[in-house]
Structures are given as C-alpha cells and as structure tokens.
Scaffold this motif. Structure first.
Motif, short mmCIF file in Angstrom:
data_model
loop_
_atom_site.label_atom_id
_atom_site.label_comp_id
_atom_site.label_asym_id
_atom_site.label_seq_id
_atom_site.Cartn_x
_atom_site.Cartn_y
_atom_site.Cartn_z
N GLY A 201 -64.70 22.52 -16.65
CA GLY A 201 -63.50 23.78 -15.32
C GLY A 201 -64.38 24.68 -14.82
N ASP A 202 -63.70 24.33 -13.90
CA ASP A 202 -63.94 25.81 -12.59
C ASP A 202 -63.07 27.37 -13.36
OD1 ASP A 202 -64.17 24.77 -10.64
OD2 ASP A 202 -62.93 23.89 -9.96
N ILE A 203 -61.62 27.06 -13.94
CA ILE A 203 -60.94 27.68 -14.50
C ILE A 203 -60.92 27.57 -16.07
CG2 ILE A 203 -59.09 29.13 -14.53
CD1 ILE A 203 -61.48 30.73 -12.61
N GLN A 214 -56.88 33.89 -22.31
CA GLN A 214 -57.82 34.14 -21.31
C GLN A 214 -57.70 33.69 -20.55
OE1 GLN A 214 -61.49 36.12 -22.74
NE2 GLN A 214 -62.62 36.43 -20.02
N VAL A 215 -57.55 33.69 -18.94
CA VAL A 215 -58.09 32.63 -18.09
C VAL A 215 -59.19 33.00 -17.39
CG1 VAL A 215 -56.91 31.66 -15.63
CG2 VAL A 215 -55.44 32.06 -17.73
N ALA A 216 -60.33 32.43 -17.26
CA ALA A 216 -61.12 33.22 -16.67
C ALA A 216 -62.60 31.96 -16.75
CB ALA A 216 -62.55 33.49 -17.44
N ASP A 217 -63.25 31.98 -15.47
CA ASP A 217 -64.61 30.73 -15.04
C ASP A 217 -65.43 30.71 -16.79
OD1 ASP A 217 -67.31 32.88 -14.79
OD2 ASP A 217 -65.41 33.31 -13.83
N PRO A 218 -66.17 29.88 -17.35
CA PRO A 218 -66.60 29.50 -17.48
C PRO A 218 -68.13 30.67 -18.45
CG PRO A 218 -67.08 27.72 -16.49
CD PRO A 218 -65.81 28.35 -15.75
N ILE A 219 -68.36 31.18 -17.29
CA ILE A 219 -69.80 31.80 -17.30
C ILE A 219 -68.81 33.37 -18.28
CG2 ILE A 219 -71.64 33.23 -17.00
CD1 ILE A 219 -72.04 30.31 -17.55
N THR A 220 -68.06 34.02 -17.14
CA THR A 220 -66.99 35.61 -18.24
C THR A 220 -66.21 34.81 -19.57
OG1 THR A 220 -66.25 35.41 -15.70
CG2 THR A 220 -64.98 36.66 -17.22
N PHE A 233 -64.24 31.28 -30.31
CA PHE A 233 -63.96 29.44 -29.87
C PHE A 233 -64.66 29.48 -28.79
CE2 PHE A 233 -61.42 26.11 -27.87
CZ PHE A 233 -60.88 25.45 -28.79
N ILE A 234 -65.31 29.74 -28.19
CA ILE A 234 -66.79 29.28 -27.43
C ILE A 234 -67.88 29.99 -27.36
CG2 ILE A 234 -66.94 29.91 -24.15
CD1 ILE A 234 -64.45 28.58 -25.13
#
Ligand code: ATP
Length: 357
Positions: A201-203, A214-220, A233-234
C-alpha cells in the motif's frame, strides 16, 4: 484513471452495521489497501465501491462523479476476486476477451488488448489453456489480465492472493506492485494480512468493526499508530502491551498492574505524569527491547530463530512479552533474562486506547 471518494458511507445488513460512517479520499493513481480483521467491513466497502451492494447512507464518487445510482457495469471499475471466478470451459484468451466481447469491442481491438495484457503478465504461452490446466499463480494472473484488458478507471482487488501458497503470494505481491507502477491506475486492495498491506500500500486504511481506525502510509502507521488497535494490528511480532495504573514512586513514574510494574523514562514518563492514578497502557515493539539491560527482568519461555534475528518470548510478573534480538544472542527456555527499553520509541495509550505519545 480516477480518484475515489467515500463520504460518510454506511451499510447496514438488518441489525448489522457492516460499514459505519466511513469517509476516505483515495487519490488518483494511488494503491490503497483496506486492512483489518475478519468481519471489519473491508469487503463490503469494496463491494459498495463496485456497486455490488447498495448504500444505506452516504455518497461514493469515482472520478468526481457521484456513482450511488450507477450500475456496476457503468462505473468503469474492474474487480479481481479471491476465487478468480474464471470460466472453466473457456481458454485463457477467451476468459480475458469475454468482457470485451460482451461490450462489443471490435475483434482486432480485443486481440490487441488481450495480447498486450498477456505480455505484461508473462502469460502469452498460456492463452490456449483452460483454467484447470493452470497453477494457482497462473490463474491469478489470468484474473488480473481480465481486469487489465478492460482498462478501467479503478481496479478493485478482494483478497486476490489468499488462495496461493506463501512463496507464490510473495511473488504475486511484487508483481501487483510492479503492475501498479506500470499502469499508474488507482487500485484498491482488500486484505486481512497486515504484511501484504504494509508491503503493497501507498496508503493503508485500517478498519475495525466497520469503522476506519487510521489512514496513513505504512511507516507512519508503524511508528505513529493513532490507537492501541492499530499499534497491535500492524507489525510482526505484535506490539507488547503493559496495562496498569500510572503511579509515582519518589521521582519515578511506573505503570503497575498486578504483580508487575514497569519503570518509565523520558517523554513517556513525562506524559504519564498527567495520568497518575489512571489506567494506561504502555506499548513496546519487540525491537525496542535492548539486550542486555535492566528495565525488565523475566524468564525465557521460548526462542524462535528467524534467521537474522530471533524472537524471544519471556514472562515478567505474569505478563508475556516478545523481544526481537539479533540471532547471535543465544538464550534458552527457563533462563533468566533482563532487557533494557528504548524509551524514545515506547508508546503510551490512555484508557480508551488513544495514543498519548
Ligand atoms: P472477511 O475478511 O472475513 O471477508 P470483511 O472485513 O471483509 O471480513 P465484510 O465481509 O465486509 O467483512 O462483513 C462485515 C460485516 O457485515 C460482518 O459482520 C458480516 O457478517 C456482515 N455481512 C456481510 N455481508 C452480509 C450480508 N450479505 N448479509 C448480512 N450480513 C452481512
């Protein structure tokens, strides 16, 4: 190519609220992954975008156009399903050509599109074969090919890799990412697998109980989870949590629960001062334990060697933890172990699970 916007989208099935007031803005050309545990509403969200389910409330826009009342075939989307849904009696070419024939595309245009999609996917040699003569990965490529030939504004993928073995999944994951870079189309991808979400995912949109967490890029998402659910979860292994009451003893702040109390330091300790006497949770990722150290002492339960690193499962004061250590660190079940903690990277959550730091 087109952006997709969900505006306060709700879907109820009788009493069940499958999708609960979801708003997401998906940029043109992005690869967005909807991820969450089983039953969180991700497939329903995708089916609402496709027009396969009717909205209970809210609006969906594709390329700026309201599509609430548009039939699936008029939405200019192509969906790839988990079970591929190939026609068993048709060969690969005809499977890929079928949708175009229905839409009465000219013969040479169909030929051109199918051959071009087959070349992109590396299945030119399989065009005459029936689905039963293909491996799982090849079938998956045909299903994707059938979407590509349509040249849709938006691709929708519903757990497309879950029928493949682990190695094939990793390979197809990379192939789909490459395909996205090559086509530049908007892609919306549903999975329950957080690794798939993080790698593709980009997002990422994390969902739970029909709601967006939450909606964010993977690193955030990894470094700044908005709440305890996303934090847990992540990431592999999952984040460790210590639940307890923030307490002050002398000048130090602890989080104490049952037989166990964890000393805090740095910014988490400062923030925890504002929660003295209240329930909080401390979140520590496996890689933020430091070996050796002295913040936390416990007993090793099991060690899982992963190659370059090992996961050390240990118990301290009745609480279970998992630490990631370099594989050169040799620990054994039953052994006493003490870890330090990289407090700069530790999170604190309030009673409702919202991240404080
Ligand atoms: P999974 O990963 O298991 O497919 P999901 O996150 O995709 O889960 P959905 O399939 O969207 O979840 O389902 C969300 C909720 O809506 C679940 O509680 C499910 O039981 C319910 N649901 C889905 N479809 C229907 C339906 N047609 N009728 C009634 N309830 C439904």
């Amino acid at each position: 190519m087109a952006g997709v916007r969900l505006e306060r989208v709700t879907k109820r099935f009788g009493e069940v609220v499958a999708v609960d007031n979801v708003s997401i803005d998906i940029e043109d050309g992005s690869f967005v992954v909807l991820v969450g545990p089983s039953g969180c509403g991700k497939t329903t969200t995708l089916r609402l975008i496709a027009g396969l389910e009717e909205l209970t409330e809210g609006n969906i826009y594709i390329d700026g156009k309201l599509v609430n009342y548009l039939a699936p075939k008029d939405r200019d989307i192509a969906m790839v399903f988990q079970n591929y849904a190939l026609y068993p009696h048709m060969n690969v070419f005809d499977n890929m050509a079928f949708g175009l024939r229905l839409r009465r595309f000219p013969r040479d245009e169909i030929e051109r599109r199918v051959r071009s999609a087959a070349a992109i996917l590396g299945i030119e040699d399989l065009l005459h074969r029936k689905p039963r003569e293909l491996s799982g990965g090849q079938r998956q490529r045909v299903a994707v090919g059938r979407a590509i030939v349509r040249d849709p504004k938006v691709f929708l993928f519903d757990e497309p890799l879950s029928n493949l073995d682990a190695k094939m999944r990793v390979q197809m994951r990379a192939e789909l990412s490459r395909l996205h870079s090559r086509l530049g189309s908007t892609m919306i991808y549903v999975t329950h697998d957080q690794v798939e979400a993080m790698t593709m995912g980009d997002i990422i949109v994390v969902m739970k109980d029909g709601k967006v967490q939450q909606v964010a890029d993977p690193i955030t998402l990894y470094n700044q989870p908005e709440n305890r659910f996303v934090a847990g979860f992540i990431g592999t292994p999952p984040m460790n949590f210590v639940d307890g009451i923030a307490e002050k003893r002398g000048r130090r702040v602890f989080v104490a629960g049952g037989d166990f109390s964890l000393p805090l330091s740095g910014e988490v300790a400062e923030k925890a001062q504002e929660y003295i006497g209240k329930k909080v949770s401390v979140g520590i990722r496996g890689e933020h334990f430091i070996f050796p150290g002295k913040a936390i002492t416990g007993t090793v339960d099991i060690v899982e060697p992963m190659g370059s690193e090992s996961y050390v499962y240990f118990t301290a004061g009745g609480v279970s933890f998992v630490a990631k250590v370099h594989s050169t660190v040799l620990l054994h079940p039953g052994e006493k172990v003490s870890f330090g903690i990289d407090y700069e990277r530790v999170h604190l959550f309030d009673e409702d699970g919202k991240r404080i730091v």
